[in-house]
Design a protein around this motif. Structure first.
Motif, short mmCIF file in Angstrom:
data_model
loop_
_atom_site.label_atom_id
_atom_site.label_comp_id
_atom_site.label_asym_id
_atom_site.label_seq_id
_atom_site.Cartn_x
_atom_site.Cartn_y
_atom_site.Cartn_z
N GLN A 33 0.83 -1.21 0.00
CA GLN A 33 0.00 0.00 0.00
C GLN A 33 0.87 1.26 0.00
OE1 GLN A 33 -2.59 -0.29 3.39
NE2 GLN A 33 -3.87 -1.89 2.48
N VAL A 34 1.91 1.26 0.81
CA VAL A 34 2.79 2.41 0.90
C VAL A 34 3.51 2.62 -0.43
CG1 VAL A 34 4.88 3.33 2.01
CG2 VAL A 34 3.07 2.30 3.40
N LEU A 35 4.06 1.55 -0.99
CA LEU A 35 4.77 1.66 -2.27
C LEU A 35 3.83 2.13 -3.38
CD1 LEU A 35 7.06 -1.50 -2.18
CD2 LEU A 35 7.75 0.90 -1.97
N SER A 36 2.62 1.62 -3.40
CA SER A 36 1.64 2.02 -4.40
C SER A 36 1.33 3.52 -4.27
CB SER A 36 0.37 1.19 -4.22
OG SER A 36 -0.58 1.55 -5.18
N ALA A 66 2.13 6.56 -6.95
CA ALA A 66 1.08 7.47 -7.41
C ALA A 66 1.50 8.93 -7.24
CB ALA A 66 -0.23 7.19 -6.67
N ILE A 67 2.10 9.23 -6.10
CA ILE A 67 2.57 10.59 -5.84
C ILE A 67 3.68 10.96 -6.82
CG2 ILE A 67 3.79 12.06 -4.17
CD1 ILE A 67 2.23 10.51 -1.97
#
Length: 80
Positions: free
Chosen positions: A68-71, A75-76
């Protein structure tokens, strides 16, 4: 007025334990610790705390959270 070196040893203890003081200072602190039981105790506590924190920092996040963090980071990054 100076004490027996405890103030300096305790002030620089964290840097000493991380090998971040110059060799001359490290030698002075090491010699002080060899002869001062109070500072030896403080150094032991600081060293133990540092080791516990280092071990805790090596633990990994659950894979789902990591994904989730990597995704979110990707995105950012794609918007900049």
């Amino acid at each position: 007025m100076s004490d027996c070196g405890c103030d300096k040893a305790r002030r620089d203890l964290e840097e000493y334990l991380r090998n971040e003081v110059c060799k001359t200072e490290a030698k002075d602190i090491r010699e002080h610790l060899e002869n001062c039981p109070g500072c030896q105790d403080e150094a032991h506590v600081a060293r133990t705390l540092t080791e516990v924190v280092a071990r805790a920092c090596k633990e990994t996040a659950p894979e789902e959270l990591r994904d989730q963090v990597l995704s979110r980071l990707r995105a950012i990054q794609s918007t900049h």
